[in-house]
Design an enzyme around this catalytic site. Structure first.
Site, short mmCIF file in Angstrom:
data_model
loop_
_atom_site.label_atom_id
_atom_site.label_comp_id
_atom_site.label_asym_id
_atom_site.label_seq_id
_atom_site.Cartn_x
_atom_site.Cartn_y
_atom_site.Cartn_z
N SER A 143 42.65 54.89 27.73
CA SER A 143 41.84 56.03 28.18
C SER A 143 42.48 57.30 27.64
CB SER A 143 41.84 56.10 29.71
OG SER A 143 41.34 57.35 30.14
N TYR A 157 45.79 55.13 38.01
CA TYR A 157 44.97 54.84 36.83
C TYR A 157 45.65 55.39 35.57
CZ TYR A 157 40.80 54.79 33.80
OH TYR A 157 39.90 54.57 32.77
P1 NAD Z 1 32.52 49.76 34.43
O1 NAD Z 1 32.92 49.98 35.85
O2 NAD Z 1 31.09 49.93 34.04
O3 NAD Z 1 33.00 48.31 33.93
C1 NAD Z 1 34.22 47.74 34.29
C2 NAD Z 1 34.00 46.24 34.49
O4 NAD Z 1 35.24 45.61 34.82
C3 NAD Z 1 33.02 45.94 35.65
O5 NAD Z 1 31.98 45.09 35.20
C4 NAD Z 1 33.89 45.24 36.69
O6 NAD Z 1 33.21 44.25 37.44
C5 NAD Z 1 34.97 44.62 35.80
N1 NAD Z 1 36.17 44.30 36.56
C6 NAD Z 1 36.78 45.02 37.51
N2 NAD Z 1 37.84 44.36 38.01
C7 NAD Z 1 37.90 43.18 37.35
C8 NAD Z 1 38.75 42.06 37.41
N3 NAD Z 1 39.78 42.00 38.28
N4 NAD Z 1 38.52 41.02 36.57
C9 NAD Z 1 37.48 41.03 35.70
N5 NAD Z 1 36.63 42.08 35.61
C10 NAD Z 1 36.84 43.12 36.42
O7 NAD Z 1 33.43 50.72 33.56
P2 NAD Z 1 33.47 51.04 32.00
O8 NAD Z 1 33.30 52.48 31.84
O9 NAD Z 1 32.63 50.10 31.23
O10 NAD Z 1 35.02 50.72 31.76
C11 NAD Z 1 35.48 49.86 30.74
C12 NAD Z 1 36.90 50.27 30.41
O11 NAD Z 1 36.89 51.60 29.87
C13 NAD Z 1 37.86 50.28 31.60
O12 NAD Z 1 39.11 49.74 31.21
C14 NAD Z 1 37.99 51.76 31.89
O13 NAD Z 1 39.21 52.07 32.52
C15 NAD Z 1 37.90 52.35 30.51
N6 NAD Z 1 37.55 53.76 30.46
C16 NAD Z 1 36.40 54.21 31.01
C17 NAD Z 1 36.11 55.58 30.96
C18 NAD Z 1 34.86 56.14 31.58
O14 NAD Z 1 34.71 57.36 31.62
N7 NAD Z 1 33.93 55.32 32.04
C19 NAD Z 1 36.99 56.46 30.34
C20 NAD Z 1 38.16 55.96 29.79
C21 NAD Z 1 38.43 54.61 29.85
#
Ligand code: NAD
Length: 257
Positions: A143, A157
């Site tokens: 991130s 986080y």
């Molecule tokens: P999201 O919440 O849409 O998707 C995350 C997925 O991870 C969900 O489907 C959830 O069910 C799954 N998950 C959670 N715990 C789990 C576990 N123990 N085992 C298996 N699956 C699990 O979020 P996203 O935005 O698609 O995030 C994807 C990645 O991107 C994450 O690592 C997040 O930290 C990172 N990220 C997101 C953002 C943002 O702004 N959305 C910014 C920077 C980084």
């Protein structure tokens, strides 16, 4: 096609980035093992991939459970013959995550278990399979908060994503001579459920947008495109890097009005 005949395991496949990447990789010829704790959402991702003409299997995987992560890798080898690409993408940002003083221990433990241990378990079970395939590509989702301090406190986080970057570098060095590339992608703020649940008012969203030179949230598909590059042979000399996909956020000192 850029991933013709490749097999990719994608964690967090029910979510914004994981689903977009499953669809993008499949459109480029990859077979997808979609892994998530959210079974309904995961099945939906697989249905979307198949409806678009791709191949995918859904597996219930809690990334903190070593046996379930091992089963994800077994599924790739049993259903599609091998594993070439591992996208360690599942992650959480818990609402109770705040500054160091306020954040309770259970929030810290849960965040580190999913965001850090989950990535390590993916590598623990995925690397032997990538070796059996003769090499491959690991992509870990970090991130922008791994590189700059967050305006909104989310200390567990932030710590977890810093760990993802440092473990990515070490794995890249350790496995470079085996033909296994390991890279991170660092999304900026995205218009996905993970962030929009936190930024639940216009005022909160605006406060985040002022830090992004492009003046908008990113899209999951834009992270999928970056992951596609890192997964593909076009990135054959790229390992240990952190690809920032953040609308210029980490480059900015002040942003234009
Ligand atoms: P999201 O919440 O849409 O998707 C995350 C997925 O991870 C969900 O489907 C959830 O069910 C799954 N998950 C959670 N715990 C789990 C576990 N123990 N085992 C298996 N699956 C699990 O979020 P996203 O935005 O698609 O995030 C994807 C990645 O991107 C994450 O690592 C997040 O930290 C990172 N990220 C997101 C953002 C943002 O702004 N959305 C910014 C920077 C980084």
């Amino acid at each position: 096609m850029r991933l013709d005949g490749k097999v990719a395991a994608i964690t967090g496949a029910a979510g914004g980035v994981g689903r977009a990447t499953s669809l993008r990789f499949a459109a480029e010829g990859a077979h997808i093992v979609a892994a998530d704790v959210d079974d309904d959402g995961n099945e939906e991702t697989v249905d979307l991939v198949v409806a678009a003409g791709g191949k995918a299997t859904a597996v219930h995987v809690d990334v903190t459970d070593s046996g379930e992560v091992a089963a994800m890798v077994d599924t790739a080898e049993e259903d599609f013959g091998k594993l070439d690409i591992l996208f360690n993408n599942a992650g959480v940002m818990l609402p109770s995550d705040d500054d160091a003083v306020s954040t309770d221990e259970s929030t810290i433990d849960a965040t580190l278990a999913i965001n850090v241990k989950g990535v390590l378990l993916g590598c623990k079970h995925g690397i032997p399979a990538l070796r059996r395939a003769g090499g491959g590509s690991i992509i870990n989702t970090a991130s922008f908060v791994a590189s700059v301090g967050a305006a909104t406190p989310q200390i567990a986080y932030t710590a977890s994503k810093g760990a993802v970057l440092s473990l990515t570098r070490e794995l890249a060095v350790l496995h470079a001579r085996e033909g296994i590339r390991v890279n991170a992608v660092s999304p900026g703020p995205l218009h996905t459920e993970l962030l929009m649940k936190l930024l639940d008012t216009d005022e909160k969203r605006q406060r985040r947008l002022v830090h992004i030179p492009m003046g908008r949230f990113g899209k999951s598909a834009e992270i999928a495109n970056a992951a596609l590059f890192l997964a593909s042979d076009e990135a054959s000399f790229v390992t240990g890097t952190n690809l920032q996909v953040d609308g210029g956020l980490t480059a900015a000192y002040v942003t234009p009005e």
